[in-house]
Design an enzyme around this catalytic site. Structure first.
Site, PDB file in Angstrom:
ATOM      1  N   HIS A   1      -1.201   0.434  -9.727  1.00  0.00           N
ATOM      2  CA  HIS A   1      -1.927  -0.572  -8.939  1.00  0.00           C
ATOM      3  C   HIS A   1      -2.473  -1.687  -9.834  1.00  0.00           C
ATOM      4  CE1 HIS A   1      -3.662  -0.865  -4.677  1.00  0.00           C
ATOM      5  NE2 HIS A   1      -3.638  -2.069  -5.206  1.00  0.00           N
TER       6      HIS A   1
ATOM      7  N   GLU B   1      -2.680   7.844  -4.509  1.00  0.00           N
ATOM      8  CA  GLU B   1      -3.145   7.274  -5.780  1.00  0.00           C
ATOM      9  C   GLU B   1      -4.646   7.422  -6.019  1.00  0.00           C
ATOM     10  OE1 GLU B   1      -1.997   3.105  -4.988  1.00  0.00           O
ATOM     11  OE2 GLU B   1      -4.110   2.599  -5.203  1.00  0.00           O
TER      12      GLU B   1
ATOM     13  N   ARG C   1       0.877  -1.183   0.000  1.00  0.00           N
ATOM     14  CA  ARG C   1       0.000   0.000   0.000  1.00  0.00           C
ATOM     15  C   ARG C   1       0.909   1.226   0.000  1.00  0.00           C
ATOM     16  NH1 ARG C   1      -3.474  -2.681  -1.556  1.00  0.00           N
ATOM     17  NH2 ARG C   1      -5.511  -3.143  -0.637  1.00  0.00           N
TER      18      ARG C   1
HETATM   19  P1  NAD Z   1      -1.582 -11.649   4.419  1.00  0.00           P
HETATM   20  O1  NAD Z   1      -2.540 -11.255   5.490  1.00  0.00           O
HETATM   21  O2  NAD Z   1      -1.562 -13.059   3.933  1.00  0.00           O
HETATM   22  O3  NAD Z   1      -0.093 -11.315   4.893  1.00  0.00           O
HETATM   23  C1  NAD Z   1       0.266 -10.124   5.530  1.00  0.00           C
HETATM   24  C2  NAD Z   1       1.462 -10.430   6.417  1.00  0.00           C
HETATM   25  O4  NAD Z   1       1.931  -9.209   6.957  1.00  0.00           O
HETATM   26  C3  NAD Z   1       1.111 -11.348   7.616  1.00  0.00           C
HETATM   27  O5  NAD Z   1       2.001 -12.436   7.663  1.00  0.00           O
HETATM   28  C4  NAD Z   1       1.275 -10.450   8.816  1.00  0.00           C
HETATM   29  O6  NAD Z   1       1.750 -11.128   9.970  1.00  0.00           O
HETATM   30  C5  NAD Z   1       2.324  -9.460   8.297  1.00  0.00           C
HETATM   31  N1  NAD Z   1       2.406  -8.249   9.065  1.00  0.00           N
HETATM   32  C6  NAD Z   1       1.448  -7.638   9.818  1.00  0.00           C
HETATM   33  N2  NAD Z   1       1.957  -6.540  10.412  1.00  0.00           N
HETATM   34  C7  NAD Z   1       3.256  -6.447  10.021  1.00  0.00           C
HETATM   35  C8  NAD Z   1       4.305  -5.552  10.308  1.00  0.00           C
HETATM   36  N3  NAD Z   1       4.121  -4.516  11.140  1.00  0.00           N
HETATM   37  N4  NAD Z   1       5.507  -5.754   9.728  1.00  0.00           N
HETATM   38  C9  NAD Z   1       5.707  -6.818   8.911  1.00  0.00           C
HETATM   39  N5  NAD Z   1       4.757  -7.716   8.624  1.00  0.00           N
HETATM   40  C10 NAD Z   1       3.545  -7.530   9.166  1.00  0.00           C
HETATM   41  O7  NAD Z   1      -1.838 -10.636   3.229  1.00  0.00           O
HETATM   42  P2  NAD Z   1      -1.403 -10.792   1.696  1.00  0.00           P
HETATM   43  O8  NAD Z   1      -2.512 -11.419   0.942  1.00  0.00           O
HETATM   44  O9  NAD Z   1      -0.046 -11.388   1.621  1.00  0.00           O
HETATM   45  O10 NAD Z   1      -1.375  -9.253   1.243  1.00  0.00           O
HETATM   46  C11 NAD Z   1      -0.412  -8.357   1.766  1.00  0.00           C
HETATM   47  C12 NAD Z   1      -0.762  -6.939   1.348  1.00  0.00           C
HETATM   48  O11 NAD Z   1      -0.598  -6.795  -0.070  1.00  0.00           O
HETATM   49  C13 NAD Z   1      -2.243  -6.561   1.581  1.00  0.00           C
HETATM   50  O12 NAD Z   1      -2.466  -6.095   2.909  1.00  0.00           O
HETATM   51  C14 NAD Z   1      -2.461  -5.458   0.569  1.00  0.00           C
HETATM   52  O13 NAD Z   1      -2.208  -4.218   1.181  1.00  0.00           O
HETATM   53  C15 NAD Z   1      -1.404  -5.727  -0.506  1.00  0.00           C
HETATM   54  N6  NAD Z   1      -2.007  -6.096  -1.805  1.00  0.00           N
HETATM   55  C16 NAD Z   1      -1.680  -5.360  -2.911  1.00  0.00           C
HETATM   56  C17 NAD Z   1      -2.225  -5.688  -4.142  1.00  0.00           C
HETATM   57  C18 NAD Z   1      -1.873  -4.926  -5.406  1.00  0.00           C
HETATM   58  O14 NAD Z   1      -2.548  -5.089  -6.436  1.00  0.00           O
HETATM   59  N7  NAD Z   1      -0.826  -4.114  -5.417  1.00  0.00           N
HETATM   60  C19 NAD Z   1      -3.131  -6.742  -4.244  1.00  0.00           C
HETATM   61  C20 NAD Z   1      -3.436  -7.481  -3.100  1.00  0.00           C
HETATM   62  C21 NAD Z   1      -2.872  -7.152  -1.873  1.00  0.00           C
END
Ligand code: NAD
Length: 327
Positions: free
Chosen positions: A295, A263, A234
């Site tokens: 994005h 964005e 994000r």
């Molecule tokens: P997920 O919930 O499977 O994994 C997130 C991980 O982050 C977890 O393991 C959690 O423990 C960890 N986490 C939480 N707080 C943290 C911190 N302070 N420092 C480090 N790690 C921490 O989620 P995911 O499906 O892997 O998605 C991750 C992120 O990717 C989403 O939250 C979203 O913001 C982003 N995303 C972006 C797109 C895109 O198109 N660019 C698409 C989907 C998701």
């Protein structure tokens, strides 16, 4: 069940209409973003379906509830844009798509790495212009490089798997270590140590109060000089003006962004006829060692199909009184 899909693009329409829909869900596609100005369109829709740059702040939620909306079905995994306490107070149910294709985002992060490292964005323009020289296009081998993965959930772990395949050394930071990443040989360290040792850092954690501006002037100064930063998480994980300063001094050697803090007003729209008003983004776009995508990391056929399927099932289950994927 009348359902209004805000911020819907042609690819959303295609994927939703191609997905079996036997739950009596009537889909209405609305290209406009959900804002205080457009929320009146929801009157008479018990369900609205929103994407990441739709405004789900308290005033919008209050207007939604007043207009009779009862379910907010997010087409995303992230829910940092929803004022959840307000939604609960107003009796609005919020559901999301917790996983669609972690590979889509992980592979896009890798695409940014390869594009930056091998200067593909510059080479593409150069050869199309009849310039077949190679100066300035020297890259580096990925094998043996140290890659820092911040957030090793579904996407971070998929990313780690690919980078392990390149022969990279994996460092990770996550409050909850993932056994799959440990099995790849990944080493969990405090964030400061990951940042100070990794030549490439990729962000895959959610945006929340703990992670806002996780990367800032101080953390950038701790990275090895010339390191690469990739953000497909994000935009607000990063203090963007600090990136400009770090790129100007060469402290940051490469930057790949799929997300940007500001964005919401820009991405998903064609603004090519208009002067770019955002000076920070305009400055970032001047650097030859920066690649920005709008994005699009989620945008694969597989991910769109999974988003449509899960969203329709979320709505169906909510209507049946057995809501799932609640936020
Ligand atoms: P997920 O919930 O499977 O994994 C997130 C991980 O982050 C977890 O393991 C959690 O423990 C960890 N986490 C939480 N707080 C943290 C911190 N302070 N420092 C480090 N790690 C921490 O989620 P995911 O499906 O892997 O998605 C991750 C992120 O990717 C989403 O939250 C979203 O913001 C982003 N995303 C972006 C797109 C895109 O198109 N660019 C698409 C989907 C998701």
């Amino acid at each position: 069940m009348r359902t209004l899909l805000y911020s819907s693009q042609a690819y959303d329409r295609d994927s939703f209409l191609a997905t079996p829909n036997d739950g009596g869900i009537e889909l209405y596609f609305q290209p406009a973003r959900l804002t205080l100005d457009t929320v009146a369109l929801t009157d008479g829709y018990p369900v609205i379906c929103a994407f990441i740059n739709d405004d789900l702040s308290t005033p919008v939620l209050e207007r939604l509830a007043a207009g009779g909306t009862r379910l907010v079905a997010l087409r995303s995994a992230g829910f940092n844009h929803v004022d959840l306490p307000a939604a609960r107070r107003l009796g609005l149910t919020v559901v999301r798509v917790p996983a669609y294709s972690p590979h889509a985002v992980a592979e896009h992060a890798v695409a940014l790495i390869l594009s930056l490292n091998r200067h593909l964005h510059r080479a593409y323009n150069r050869t199309r212009d009849g310039d077949f020289t190679l100066h300035g296009l020297t890259g580096f081998d990925l094998v043996g490089k140290t890659v820092g993965v911040v957030g090793t959930g579904q996407i971070g772990a998929a990313f780690a798997r690919i980078m392990a395949g390149f022969g990279c050394r994996l460092l990770a930071y996550d409050p909850y270590p993932n056994p799959d990443v440990l099995a790849l040989g990944g080493r969990y360290l405090p964030l400061e140590q990951v940042l100070s040792q990794a030549q490439i850092v990729s962000l895959h954690c959610p945006l929340n109060d703990d992670t806002r501006h996780l990367i800032n002037a101080d953390s950038l100064s701790r990275m090895p000089r010339g390191a690469m930063l990739i953000n497909t998480g994000r935009g607000a994980l990063v203090d963007t003006p600090a990136l400009v300063d770090a790129l100007k001094t060469g402290q940051l050697g490469y930057l790949g962004l799929d997300v940007y803090e500001e964005e919401a007003q820009l991405f998903f729209e064609d603004r090519s006829d208009l002067p770019l008003q955002d000076d920070v983004l305009a400055r970032l776009l001047t650097f030859p060692n920066v690649v920005i995508t709008a994005h699009q990391a989620f945008l694969t056929h597989e991910a769109l199909g999974a988003i449509a399927q899960t969203t329709l099932e979320n709505i169906r289950q909510w209507a049946a009184g057995t809501p799932r994927n609640l936020v």
